[in-house]
Design a protein around this motif. Structure first.
Motif, PDB file in Angstrom:
ATOM      1  N   SER A 166      66.889  56.329  36.672  1.00 36.19           N
ATOM      2  CA  SER A 166      67.710  56.251  37.876  1.00 36.19           C
ATOM      3  C   SER A 166      67.685  54.838  38.454  1.00 36.19           C
ATOM      4  CB  SER A 166      67.203  57.264  38.911  1.00 36.19           C
ATOM      5  OG  SER A 166      67.903  57.127  40.128  1.00 36.19           O
ATOM      6  N   LYS A 167      66.503  54.240  38.499  1.00 35.63           N
ATOM      7  CA  LYS A 167      66.383  52.875  39.022  1.00 35.63           C
ATOM      8  C   LYS A 167      67.122  51.878  38.128  1.00 35.63           C
ATOM      9  CE  LYS A 167      61.916  53.520  41.318  1.00 35.63           C
ATOM     10  NZ  LYS A 167      60.520  53.046  41.391  1.00 35.63           N
ATOM     11  N   VAL A 168      67.050  52.095  36.817  1.00 32.53           N
ATOM     12  CA  VAL A 168      67.753  51.215  35.886  1.00 32.53           C
ATOM     13  C   VAL A 168      69.256  51.284  36.133  1.00 32.53           C
ATOM     14  CG1 VAL A 168      68.310  50.839  33.453  1.00 32.53           C
ATOM     15  CG2 VAL A 168      65.952  51.332  34.133  1.00 32.53           C
ATOM     16  N   ALA A 169      69.778  52.481  36.324  1.00 36.76           N
ATOM     17  CA  ALA A 169      71.214  52.639  36.559  1.00 36.76           C
ATOM     18  C   ALA A 169      71.669  51.946  37.837  1.00 36.76           C
ATOM     19  CB  ALA A 169      71.575  54.123  36.606  1.00 36.76           C
ATOM     20  N   LEU A 170      70.787  51.851  38.829  1.00 26.95           N
ATOM     21  CA  LEU A 170      71.131  51.260  40.121  1.00 26.95           C
ATOM     22  C   LEU A 170      71.046  49.736  40.130  1.00 26.95           C
ATOM     23  CD1 LEU A 170      69.175  53.795  42.366  1.00 26.95           C
ATOM     24  CD2 LEU A 170      71.663  53.556  42.282  1.00 26.95           C
ATOM     25  N   ALA A 171      70.382  49.145  39.137  1.00 20.71           N
ATOM     26  CA  ALA A 171      70.136  47.701  39.172  1.00 20.71           C
ATOM     27  C   ALA A 171      71.425  46.901  39.149  1.00 20.71           C
ATOM     28  CB  ALA A 171      69.246  47.305  37.993  1.00 20.71           C
ATOM     29  N   GLN A 172      72.438  47.365  38.455  1.00 21.31           N
ATOM     30  CA  GLN A 172      73.687  46.612  38.320  1.00 21.31           C
ATOM     31  C   GLN A 172      74.356  46.354  39.661  1.00 21.31           C
ATOM     32  OE1 GLN A 172      76.512  48.220  35.474  1.00 21.31           O
ATOM     33  NE2 GLN A 172      78.258  47.393  36.591  1.00 21.31           N
ATOM     34  N   THR A 173      74.232  47.292  40.579  1.00 24.08           N
ATOM     35  CA  THR A 173      74.922  47.190  41.868  1.00 24.08           C
ATOM     36  C   THR A 173      74.008  46.761  43.022  1.00 24.08           C
ATOM     37  OG1 THR A 173      74.591  49.574  42.072  1.00 24.08           O
ATOM     38  CG2 THR A 173      76.751  48.840  41.319  1.00 24.08           C
ATOM     39  N   TRP A 174      72.767  46.383  42.722  1.00 26.80           N
ATOM     40  CA  TRP A 174      71.819  46.002  43.776  1.00 26.80           C
ATOM     41  C   TRP A 174      71.645  47.123  44.803  1.00 26.80           C
ATOM     42  CZ3 TRP A 174      68.733  41.707  44.999  1.00 26.80           C
ATOM     43  CH2 TRP A 174      68.764  40.651  44.082  1.00 26.80           C
ATOM     44  N   TYR A 175      71.714  48.358  44.352  1.00 21.89           N
ATOM     45  CA  TYR A 175      71.615  49.477  45.285  1.00 21.89           C
ATOM     46  C   TYR A 175      70.395  50.339  44.995  1.00 21.89           C
ATOM     47  CZ  TYR A 175      74.484  51.051  49.166  1.00 21.89           C
ATOM     48  OH  TYR A 175      74.983  51.289  50.426  1.00 21.89           O
ATOM     49  N   GLY A 176      69.324  49.701  44.541  1.00 22.79           N
ATOM     50  CA  GLY A 176      68.115  50.442  44.199  1.00 22.79           C
ATOM     51  C   GLY A 176      67.491  51.185  45.356  1.00 22.79           C
ATOM     52  N   HIS A 177      67.710  50.705  46.603  1.00 21.44           N
ATOM     53  CA  HIS A 177      67.149  51.405  47.758  1.00 21.44           C
ATOM     54  C   HIS A 177      67.781  52.782  47.957  1.00 21.44           C
ATOM     55  CE1 HIS A 177      70.638  49.107  49.200  1.00 21.44           C
ATOM     56  NE2 HIS A 177      70.819  50.097  50.057  1.00 21.44           N
ATOM     57  N   PHE A 178      68.941  53.019  47.307  1.00 21.76           N
ATOM     58  CA  PHE A 178      69.564  54.345  47.351  1.00 21.76           C
ATOM     59  C   PHE A 178      68.606  55.408  46.832  1.00 21.76           C
ATOM     60  CE2 PHE A 178      71.919  57.646  45.011  1.00 21.76           C
ATOM     61  CZ  PHE A 178      72.785  58.129  45.985  1.00 21.76           C
ATOM     62  N   TYR A 179      67.781  55.057  45.865  1.00 21.72           N
ATOM     63  CA  TYR A 179      66.802  55.988  45.293  1.00 21.72           C
ATOM     64  C   TYR A 179      65.879  56.541  46.377  1.00 21.72           C
ATOM     65  CZ  TYR A 179      62.685  57.420  42.589  1.00 21.72           C
ATOM     66  OH  TYR A 179      61.618  58.121  42.077  1.00 21.72           O
ATOM     67  N   ILE A 180      65.528  55.699  47.341  1.00 18.49           N
ATOM     68  CA  ILE A 180      64.652  56.128  48.443  1.00 18.49           C
ATOM     69  C   ILE A 180      65.454  56.820  49.529  1.00 18.49           C
ATOM     70  CG2 ILE A 180      63.118  55.322  50.279  1.00 18.49           C
ATOM     71  CD1 ILE A 180      61.942  55.185  47.459  1.00 18.49           C
ATOM     72  N   GLU A 181      66.480  56.147  50.008  1.00 16.38           N
ATOM     73  CA  GLU A 181      67.214  56.653  51.170  1.00 16.38           C
ATOM     74  C   GLU A 181      67.896  57.983  50.882  1.00 16.38           C
ATOM     75  OE1 GLU A 181      69.629  57.573  54.374  1.00 16.38           O
ATOM     76  OE2 GLU A 181      67.680  56.587  54.173  1.00 16.38           O
ATOM     77  N   HIS A 182      68.504  58.131  49.708  1.00 16.30           N
ATOM     78  CA  HIS A 182      69.222  59.374  49.435  1.00 16.30           C
ATOM     79  C   HIS A 182      68.277  60.558  49.338  1.00 16.30           C
ATOM     80  CE1 HIS A 182      72.404  61.982  47.942  1.00 16.30           C
ATOM     81  NE2 HIS A 182      71.495  62.458  47.104  1.00 16.30           N
ATOM     82  N   ASN A 183      67.192  60.396  48.584  1.00 18.02           N
ATOM     83  CA  ASN A 183      66.300  61.523  48.345  1.00 18.02           C
ATOM     84  C   ASN A 183      65.441  61.881  49.547  1.00 18.02           C
ATOM     85  OD1 ASN A 183      66.811  62.097  45.433  1.00 18.02           O
ATOM     86  ND2 ASN A 183      66.152  59.988  45.186  1.00 18.02           N
ATOM     87  N   ARG A 184      64.967  60.885  50.264  1.00 12.12           N
ATOM     88  CA  ARG A 184      64.018  61.152  51.352  1.00 12.12           C
ATOM     89  C   ARG A 184      64.615  60.957  52.737  1.00 12.12           C
ATOM     90  NH1 ARG A 184      59.692  57.194  49.013  1.00 12.12           N
ATOM     91  NH2 ARG A 184      58.853  57.252  51.130  1.00 12.12           N
ATOM     92  N   GLY A 185      65.817  60.370  52.802  1.00 13.21           N
ATOM     93  CA  GLY A 185      66.479  60.174  54.078  1.00 13.21           C
ATOM     94  C   GLY A 185      67.685  61.067  54.247  1.00 13.21           C
ATOM     95  N   HIS A 186      68.703  60.844  53.411  1.00  9.29           N
ATOM     96  CA  HIS A 186      69.958  61.587  53.536  1.00  9.29           C
ATOM     97  C   HIS A 186      69.758  63.092  53.414  1.00  9.29           C
ATOM     98  CE1 HIS A 186      74.164  62.648  53.079  1.00  9.29           C
ATOM     99  NE2 HIS A 186      73.921  63.165  51.877  1.00  9.29           N
ATOM    100  N   HIS A 187      68.962  63.542  52.462  1.00 12.34           N
ATOM    101  CA  HIS A 187      68.811  64.985  52.272  1.00 12.34           C
ATOM    102  C   HIS A 187      68.105  65.642  53.449  1.00 12.34           C
ATOM    103  CE1 HIS A 187      70.249  66.535  48.332  1.00 12.34           C
ATOM    104  NE2 HIS A 187      70.446  65.234  48.149  1.00 12.34           N
ATOM    105  N   ALA A 188      67.278  64.907  54.154  1.00 11.28           N
ATOM    106  CA  ALA A 188      66.603  65.469  55.332  1.00 11.28           C
ATOM    107  C   ALA A 188      67.497  65.444  56.563  1.00 11.28           C
ATOM    108  CB  ALA A 188      65.316  64.683  55.604  1.00 11.28           C
TER     109      ALA A 188
END
Length: 404
Positions: A166-188
């Protein structure tokens, strides 16, 4: 007489979870899911078409495919609200073909990025105009945006290997923080005033994207900072998932610049911006105007299907790994895409995500199509919708008693 031997299909298969029954039900989209992994091939397909015809318009092929062809095909093919039976869910979760559809996206994604950099740097036995390079940038950006969706699917899973992918897929767009925010922020916090990725009633796409981008970045940093504070450690460490994700993106860009030259940097920045803006535009569709209500104790009600806009259009769902069945995803975040189910309670978009993205780029048209649906969803009581602070103040003023 000799004896006869009969061969019968096994009724169960052994997995790490034990014996799982093989269902009689068959997924009609089983092999169609592999089409999602083919999307990055559009870079090579565009180059081949330009090389053979000399027509630079083919560099824009992916944009036409995503925002013209897919909406037309969604309309022509129609919807599929069929749910897999309960007896098939365990088998669907186990079947590795579906996982390979997401795994294969990544090598294709990075192969297309390398190929694009070669073209931007003057390779490919072609001379590219500025407009050609912009068209290729849009194509690569769309591929990167869909890669964020692939990362979304992988990042929700328990397997450490899938989280790393998942982190590898995000590297191209500089959006790696999505891994944190989506799972532990947005879903809550989904469909609450505290969630930057939930669009407000009446908010335009152009107002939402910067609010969500900046709000999600701040949220991801706060979440990781709080985690290290609880551990009694400094947040300035490579174990910080925001920092190591950004470092991965930086390393990728440095390698590409050293390999192909500084000339690729503007195009890399442009495709990254297009990719994460496409992701945020999808966020805009998914929860527009929807709000979880506060309970008497001050907490929000639990997340229900009614808090996400859904769509069952077949074509967009195939290319987006069932992202349009978003309500079930919020109810069961660990459930794999192929097992996501339609929910009758969920409000339905009038078209697939590709169609709605086109509408969202024209705010008056978007509001004409969507605002009455939000109000209808809440039985005519606009106070229950996700109002901006300005709209809330306006309602309070309008409802205040007037002096004689």
């Amino acid at each position: 007489m000799g004896s006869t031997v009969s061969f019968s299909r096994p009724r169960t298969v052994h997995t790490e979870r034990g014996e799982i029954p093989i269902p009689r039900w068959h997924d009609p989209k089983r092999y169609l899911w592999l089409l999602g992994a083919v999307v990055p091939a559009n870079v090579a397909a565009s180059w081949l078409a330009v090389y053979l015809t000399g027509n630079g318009l083919f560099w824009w092929f992916t944009a036409v495919l995503a925002f013209v062809a897919v909406p037309v095909l969604d309309w022509a093919v129609g919807e599929d609200a069929e749910n897999p039976p309960d007896s098939a869910l365990a088998w669907l979760e186990h079947d590795r073909l579906y996982r390979w559809a997401t795994y294969l996206y990544l090598p294709n994604q990075y192969g297309s990025l390398l190929l694009a950099c070669w073209f931007w740097a003057g390779g490919g036995w072609l001379t590219m105009s500025f407009a050609d390079k912009v068209g290729l940038m849009v194509t690569v950006g769309i591929i990167g945006g869909i890669a964020i969706n692939t990362a979304h699917e992988l990042g929700h899973k328990r397997a450490p290997a899938e989280k790393r992918l998942s982190k590898v897929a995000l590297a191209q767009t500089w959006y790696g923080h999505f891994y944190i925010e989506h799972n532990r922020g947005h879903h809550a916090r989904v469909a609450t005033a505290e969630d930057p990725a939930s669009a407000r009633f009446g908010e335009s796409l152009y107002a939402f994207i910067p609010r969500s981008v900046l709000g999600s970045l701040r949220s991801a940093w706060r979440i990781e900072s709080a985690r290290f504070a609880r551990l009694g450690r400094s947040r300035w460490t490579l174990r910080n998932d925001v920092l190591n994700a950004w470092l991965m993106s930086a390393a990728l860009f440095v390698v590409l610049i050293v390999w192909f030259g500084i000339t690729v940097l503007p195009w890399l920045i442009g495709q990254a911006a297009i990719g994460f803006c496409l992701l945020e535009a999808v966020n805009y569709l998914e929860h527009y105007g929807l709000r979880r209500q506060k309970l008497p104790d001050g907490r929000y009600e639990r997340v229900r299907a009614a808090h996400s806009w859904n769509s069952n259009t077949v074509v967009a769902n195939v290319f987006l790994f069932h992202l349009q069945r978003h309500s079930d995803h919020h109810a069961h975040p660990l459930r794999r895409y192929q097992a996501l189910r339609h929910a009758d309670e969920a409000p339905q978009l009038p078209g697939g995500y590709a169609t709605m993205l086109v509408l969202a780029t024209v705010p008056p048209l978007w509001r004409r199509v969507m605002d009455w649906r939000v109000i209808e969803h809440y039985g005519g009581d606009i106070r229950l919708a996700a109002l901006s602070p300005r709209h809330q103040r306006g309602l309070l003023v309008a409802s205040a008693p007037t002096g004689q």
